[in-house]
Design a protein around this motif. Sequence first.
Motif, PDB file in Angstrom:
ATOM      1  N   PRO A  37       0.830  -1.215   0.000  1.00  0.00           N
ATOM      2  CA  PRO A  37       0.000   0.000   0.000  1.00  0.00           C
ATOM      3  C   PRO A  37       0.860   1.258   0.000  1.00  0.00           C
ATOM      4  CG  PRO A  37      -0.873  -1.614   1.560  1.00  0.00           C
ATOM      5  CD  PRO A  37       0.440  -2.157   1.074  1.00  0.00           C
ATOM      6  N   GLY A  38       0.482   2.200  -0.858  1.00  0.00           N
ATOM      7  CA  GLY A  38       1.213   3.458  -0.932  1.00  0.00           C
ATOM      8  C   GLY A  38       2.396   3.455  -1.865  1.00  0.00           C
ATOM      9  N   SER A  39       2.640   2.345  -2.558  1.00  0.00           N
ATOM     10  CA  SER A  39       3.807   2.271  -3.432  1.00  0.00           C
ATOM     11  C   SER A  39       3.568   2.908  -4.802  1.00  0.00           C
ATOM     12  CB  SER A  39       4.234   0.807  -3.626  1.00  0.00           C
ATOM     13  OG  SER A  39       3.182   0.046  -4.176  1.00  0.00           O
ATOM     14  N   GLY A  40       2.302   3.151  -5.166  1.00  0.00           N
ATOM     15  CA  GLY A  40       2.012   3.814  -6.439  1.00  0.00           C
ATOM     16  C   GLY A  40       1.415   2.915  -7.496  1.00  0.00           C
ATOM     17  N   LYS A  41       0.843   1.783  -7.112  1.00  0.00           N
ATOM     18  CA  LYS A  41       0.262   0.856  -8.089  1.00  0.00           C
ATOM     19  C   LYS A  41      -0.888   1.505  -8.860  1.00  0.00           C
ATOM     20  CE  LYS A  41      -0.962  -2.145  -5.028  1.00  0.00           C
ATOM     21  NZ  LYS A  41      -0.560  -1.342  -3.857  1.00  0.00           N
ATOM     22  N   VAL A 200      12.134   6.164   0.048  1.00  0.00           N
ATOM     23  CA  VAL A 200      12.835   5.880  -1.194  1.00  0.00           C
ATOM     24  C   VAL A 200      12.017   4.840  -1.950  1.00  0.00           C
ATOM     25  CG1 VAL A 200      14.939   4.960  -2.241  1.00  0.00           C
ATOM     26  CG2 VAL A 200      15.082   6.396  -0.197  1.00  0.00           C
ATOM     27  N   ARG A 201      11.690   5.127  -3.198  1.00  0.00           N
ATOM     28  CA  ARG A 201      10.863   4.231  -4.007  1.00  0.00           C
ATOM     29  C   ARG A 201      11.738   3.526  -5.037  1.00  0.00           C
ATOM     30  NH1 ARG A 201       5.560   5.738  -2.945  1.00  0.00           N
ATOM     31  NH2 ARG A 201       5.342   7.828  -2.018  1.00  0.00           N
ATOM     32  N   ILE A 202      11.599   2.210  -5.108  1.00  0.00           N
ATOM     33  CA  ILE A 202      12.422   1.401  -6.010  1.00  0.00           C
ATOM     34  C   ILE A 202      11.522   0.517  -6.861  1.00  0.00           C
ATOM     35  CG2 ILE A 202      14.223  -0.368  -6.158  1.00  0.00           C
ATOM     36  CD1 ILE A 202      15.231   0.688  -3.429  1.00  0.00           C
ATOM     37  N   MET A 203      11.724   0.555  -8.163  1.00  0.00           N
ATOM     38  CA  MET A 203      10.972  -0.266  -9.113  1.00  0.00           C
ATOM     39  C   MET A 203      11.861  -1.412  -9.581  1.00  0.00           C
ATOM     40  SD  MET A 203       9.293   0.900 -12.771  1.00  0.00           S
ATOM     41  CE  MET A 203       8.050   1.925 -11.983  1.00  0.00           C
ATOM     42  N   GLU A 204      11.362  -2.636  -9.437  1.00  0.00           N
ATOM     43  CA  GLU A 204      12.095  -3.821  -9.880  1.00  0.00           C
ATOM     44  C   GLU A 204      11.386  -4.425 -11.094  1.00  0.00           C
ATOM     45  OE1 GLU A 204      12.304  -6.528  -6.647  1.00  0.00           O
ATOM     46  OE2 GLU A 204      13.444  -5.172  -5.347  1.00  0.00           O
ATOM     47  N   ILE A 205      12.113  -4.539 -12.196  1.00  0.00           N
ATOM     48  CA  ILE A 205      11.562  -5.194 -13.386  1.00  0.00           C
ATOM     49  C   ILE A 205      11.960  -6.667 -13.303  1.00  0.00           C
ATOM     50  CG2 ILE A 205      11.475  -5.218 -15.910  1.00  0.00           C
ATOM     51  CD1 ILE A 205      12.392  -2.283 -15.827  1.00  0.00           C
ATOM     52  N   ARG A 206      11.044  -7.500 -12.819  1.00  0.00           N
ATOM     53  CA  ARG A 206      11.351  -8.906 -12.575  1.00  0.00           C
ATOM     54  C   ARG A 206      11.259  -9.742 -13.852  1.00  0.00           C
ATOM     55  NH1 ARG A 206      10.614 -10.988  -7.417  1.00  0.00           N
ATOM     56  NH2 ARG A 206      11.433  -9.517  -5.865  1.00  0.00           N
ATOM     57  N   LYS A 207      10.355  -9.352 -14.726  1.00  0.00           N
ATOM     58  CA  LYS A 207      10.129 -10.154 -15.933  1.00  0.00           C
ATOM     59  C   LYS A 207       9.526  -9.265 -16.998  1.00  0.00           C
ATOM     60  CE  LYS A 207       6.397 -13.222 -16.771  1.00  0.00           C
ATOM     61  NZ  LYS A 207       5.563 -14.345 -16.348  1.00  0.00           N
ATOM     62  N   MET A 208       9.962  -9.437 -18.252  1.00  0.00           N
ATOM     63  CA  MET A 208       9.379  -8.718 -19.371  1.00  0.00           C
ATOM     64  C   MET A 208       9.642  -9.530 -20.628  1.00  0.00           C
ATOM     65  SD  MET A 208       7.482  -6.026 -19.593  1.00  0.00           S
ATOM     66  CE  MET A 208       7.872  -5.195 -18.053  1.00  0.00           C
ATOM     67  N   ARG A 209       8.652 -10.301 -21.031  1.00  0.00           N
ATOM     68  CA  ARG A 209       8.822 -11.185 -22.181  1.00  0.00           C
ATOM     69  C   ARG A 209       9.148 -10.388 -23.437  1.00  0.00           C
ATOM     70  NH1 ARG A 209       3.592 -14.724 -20.698  1.00  0.00           N
ATOM     71  NH2 ARG A 209       4.580 -16.139 -19.196  1.00  0.00           N
ATOM     72  N   GLY A 210      10.117 -10.900 -24.197  1.00  0.00           N
ATOM     73  CA  GLY A 210      10.503 -10.225 -25.435  1.00  0.00           C
ATOM     74  C   GLY A 210      11.491  -9.103 -25.226  1.00  0.00           C
ATOM     75  N   HIS A 211      11.978  -8.930 -23.987  1.00  0.00           N
ATOM     76  CA  HIS A 211      12.924  -7.858 -23.692  1.00  0.00           C
ATOM     77  C   HIS A 211      14.163  -8.426 -23.027  1.00  0.00           C
ATOM     78  CE1 HIS A 211      10.239  -4.387 -24.442  1.00  0.00           C
ATOM     79  NE2 HIS A 211       9.292  -5.229 -24.081  1.00  0.00           N
TER      80      HIS A 211
END
Length: 460
Positions: A37-41, A200-211
């Motif tokens: 909650p509060g992370s910006g989804k 501090v807000r951190i975005m993790e790109i765990r998976k991205m098919r085709g990339h």
Amino acid sequence: MGKKSDTALIPLDISGLDEALGGGVRPGSVILVAGAPGSGKTSFAARFIYEGLAKFNQPSVYLSFNEYKEEFYENMANLGLDFQSYESKGKFIFIEALNINDDEAVMAILENLLTIINTIKAKRVAIDTITSLLQILGSAKRARELLHSLFIHYMKKRGITTVLTAELPIGDPKLGYGIEEFIADGLIILRTKFSGDKIVRIMEIRKMRGHRATLARLTYAIVPGKVIAVRTPPRIIDIHAPQENLAFQLETGDANYSFTLPRGAQVLVAINPVLDPLSTLFGIACKTRIKLSIKLLYRTFTRSPEEIQWVLKELKCKNPTIEFVHLSSINPTLYSVTELAMMNIEEDLAVKPDIVVIDGIEQAFWLSGGQEIGIREHYNNIQYRKIHNITGVYVYTITLRKLLNANPLLNIYDAIFYFTPRRVNNKIHVSIRVIKSRYKIPTNHITLPIEMFAINGGTN
């Protein structure tokens, strides 16, 4: 990073994220955005939908299990997104699903969603949150069948790009039933942590098919207008060789000192804490002539614009070769390191000065709650200024020993000067030593009379 955008990709229009993904995602992708909650989804999903409407005129649907429509519209309007105007044009539909509590109600709301998608020919859909949907269904097997049918067989085949949000309980690494991850083409985790008293807000790109997204962890901020702004590193390949030199000539009393620096050079000026950095720098700037007139932006984390103007007035500063185009004061206690870095470089690119002087770097790092992240963001901003041919002058109030022992970025500056008080014939002078230079400097040392820095008849 560095690869040109694929024309087959569609942008998510999350500032900075598309750049990290090489342009966006494949049409029909299902992107799962999970966070506490509060992370910006919700902000992420809303921005994705809004940009489809605003930039590409793509009809869109937002299904919410968490908010009433009026509440959603009001919250998004505060961030600069006017969904109501697109609803009035028939381009956007918001579906409330707050009171759904059994399988039958779930099926009814999903049938309504599909009907609306067909009616307005939607190309973007957001469901916020899928966690609520799965909790109502209860059974993992039932959830798997429903999600597979809805997203794999329906959305993807029609080229409808979907963003799903999911709750990630604080301290729990498990994401719901674990089913969500397998139906998704992309998985993005939004995390928040405290550094000092700042989030501090951190975005993790765990998976991205085709990339081949090797840049898997990025800092981001929630800001009006952009809503979600991701901090992406600059590409060093975009830094060009210097094309022009700035020639400086300092004349005061017996001192006659000249040197040149390439436009776009990055200079560290370390000043002994006994000296006042503002009057010291302006005392020199006011008596330095530059071959080409330049525009200067002065940014400080410790003084107000009124104080800066007062110092200039007391020094009787009238230098025709320097135009002070902008005086900027920022209180670093109000922002995180990432927010500060973004604000600084955006202001630089808006003002477009020839030289930006930044006073109080070390205070900004400490007061904004993150020395480690601050150094990384500072490094990135240095590279951005090189790319845009802006000469940077970074002012540290620090002893020389502490500077040399504690600053991990010394090697990336093109020149380093150290200012310290020095007694000469029973009078205080300011001694300037060249600690490092990648360019030819005529001498490694110059001593200036303290009178040139005097304010109101006193010395500092």
